[in-house]
Design a protein around this motif. Structure first.
Motif, mmCIF file in Angstrom:
data_model
loop_
_atom_site.group_PDB
_atom_site.id
_atom_site.type_symbol
_atom_site.label_atom_id
_atom_site.label_comp_id
_atom_site.label_asym_id
_atom_site.label_seq_id
_atom_site.Cartn_x
_atom_site.Cartn_y
_atom_site.Cartn_z
ATOM 1 N N LYS A 75 25.605 -8.225 52.255
ATOM 2 C CA LYS A 75 27.029 -8.508 52.055
ATOM 3 C C LYS A 75 27.684 -7.639 50.991
ATOM 4 C CE LYS A 75 26.638 -13.271 53.685
ATOM 5 N NZ LYS A 75 26.792 -14.717 53.370
ATOM 6 N N GLY A 89 31.890 -4.669 53.396
ATOM 7 C CA GLY A 89 32.760 -5.512 54.198
ATOM 8 C C GLY A 89 32.230 -5.780 55.590
ATOM 9 N N ASP A 90 32.842 -6.772 56.236
ATOM 10 C CA ASP A 90 32.387 -7.210 57.555
ATOM 11 C C ASP A 90 32.934 -6.375 58.704
ATOM 12 O OD1 ASP A 90 30.960 -9.306 56.409
ATOM 13 O OD2 ASP A 90 32.718 -10.621 56.415
ATOM 14 N N ALA A 91 33.923 -5.524 58.440
ATOM 15 C CA ALA A 91 34.546 -4.763 59.525
ATOM 16 C C ALA A 91 33.521 -3.896 60.253
ATOM 17 C CB ALA A 91 35.683 -3.902 58.973
ATOM 18 N N ASP A 92 32.633 -3.285 59.495
ATOM 19 C CA ASP A 92 31.565 -2.464 60.084
ATOM 20 C C ASP A 92 30.308 -2.676 59.238
ATOM 21 O OD1 ASP A 92 29.899 -0.667 61.268
ATOM 22 O OD2 ASP A 92 31.120 1.110 60.871
ATOM 23 N N PRO A 93 29.551 -3.740 59.500
ATOM 24 C CA PRO A 93 28.391 -4.061 58.659
ATOM 25 C C PRO A 93 27.296 -3.000 58.697
ATOM 26 C CG PRO A 93 28.415 -5.419 60.649
ATOM 27 C CD PRO A 93 29.730 -4.712 60.594
ATOM 28 N N LEU A 115 27.918 0.270 58.594
ATOM 29 C CA LEU A 115 28.465 1.506 58.045
ATOM 30 C C LEU A 115 27.446 2.159 57.103
ATOM 31 C CD1 LEU A 115 31.039 3.322 57.800
ATOM 32 C CD2 LEU A 115 31.647 1.956 55.784
ATOM 33 N N LYS A 167 35.350 2.278 49.869
ATOM 34 C CA LYS A 167 36.443 1.363 50.192
ATOM 35 C C LYS A 167 35.914 0.020 50.705
ATOM 36 C CE LYS A 167 39.928 4.887 51.205
ATOM 37 N NZ LYS A 167 40.780 5.535 52.238
ATOM 38 N N ALA A 168 34.783 0.056 51.424
ATOM 39 C CA ALA A 168 34.212 -1.176 51.975
ATOM 40 C C ALA A 168 33.358 -1.938 50.968
ATOM 41 C CB ALA A 168 33.361 -0.847 53.201
ATOM 42 N N ARG A 207 32.046 -4.131 48.049
ATOM 43 C CA ARG A 207 32.600 -5.309 47.395
ATOM 44 C C ARG A 207 32.237 -5.407 45.913
ATOM 45 N NH1 ARG A 207 31.047 -9.438 52.364
ATOM 46 N NH2 ARG A 207 33.023 -9.256 53.515
#
Length: 286
Positions: A134, A137-141, A143, A219-220, A222
């Motif tokens: 985690k 981000g969840d948009a593209d795990p 990536l 950017k992704a 966290r």
């Protein structure tokens, strides 16, 4: 009966590579029930290496399972959502000179309880540290993940596949963090598992990062701490790829972060860093 047994045995030899470890449920799907498993173990066709875990017997084996074989078994046979990342991904990519001494520790990333259960039941040749996926981000795990052939003799990875999302061409392909994702996973561990100095040494060798992917991962990401450390080290080392990364577009949050005690405060990235490093000509990231 003999024909059926021969058919199942041939199916097993074809489906289960030597050394790979599967569970009873996988073998059941292959057609081997509980009584068949007992029979196969008694006849030496299967070896029990943990509670409800089996492999084809190895000559001279002491029951220990290689950590890489366990992970490959999880990824390619049991289809578990797990990848090798952080320091381990960097080591497999050639950064052995920065590896700590002593018994090897392997960084695996997963949310699946079944992976933990599987690994706990094995006698492995390394210690396993399981971390959460985690961090991004969840948009593209997936990536920044790559599918790469693993040489089980040298324990090194081949070049990334043209399409990292492609199905493994054979079962010796490992799902692993690329350098861009691996360094962020590693910097998240500073200053606990990884020291500030260790992180700096690793970053110094990362001369071939892909700017577009690196920016997407930043950017992704966290973790404010990991992003700030990444950008700080980027300013310190001035790799060629950094000139193509738009650092101003990266959200580094607000508030101060103490990375090292009694350090010097860096007002650009709002972190404390060792005093010995602040005088080394850091430029502002752009």
């Amino acid at each position: 009966m003999r024909a059926r047994r021969a058919e199942l045995l041939n199916r097993l030899m074809h489906a289960l590579p030597e050394r790979y470890v599967v569970d009873a449920a996988w073998l059941s799907d292959l057609g081997l029930g509980a009584s068949s498993l007992r029979d196969y173990v008694a006849r030496g066709w299967l070896e029990r290496v943990g509670s409800r875990l089996y492999r084809r017997p190895e000559s001279g084996s002491n029951g220990t399972v290689d950590w890489a074989i366990a992970v490959l078994s999880l990824q390619t046979l049991l289809i578990a959502p797990v990848h090798v990342g952080g320091m381990t991904a960097l080591e497999l990519s050639g950064y052995w000179q920065y590896a700590p001494l002593g018994r090897r520790r392997i960084w695996l990333y997963t949310e699946a309880p079944a992976v933990r259960s599987y690994l706990r039941r094995l006698d492995l040749n390394a210690d396993i540290d399981i971390r959460s996926r985690k961090l991004f981000g969840d948009a593209d795990p997936d990536l920044g993940l790559e599918t790469r052939a693993l040489d089980l003799v040298t324990m090194t990875l081949a070049a990334p596949e043209a399409s990292s999302a492609a199905s493994p061409a054979h079962r010796q392909y490992l799902r692993v963090s690329g350098l861009e994702r691996a360094i962020l996973e590693t910097l998240e561990e500073v200053p606990g598992t990884v020291s500030f100095q260790h992180g700096a040494e690793l970053f110094e060798g990362l001369t071939t990062l892909r700017p577009k992917l690196t920016e997407a991962l930043l950017k992704a990401c966290r973790s404010v701490k990991a992003k700030r450390l990444f950008l700080y080290f980027m300013g310190q080392h001035r790799h060629a790829w950094s000139r193509r990364l738009r650092a101003a577009d990266i959200d580094i949050g607000s508030g101060k972060r103490q990375i090292v005690p009694d350090g010097e405060y860096d007002p650009e990235f709002l972190i404390t860093v060792p005093r010995s490093r602040t005088s080394k000509g850091r430029r502002k990231a752009t």
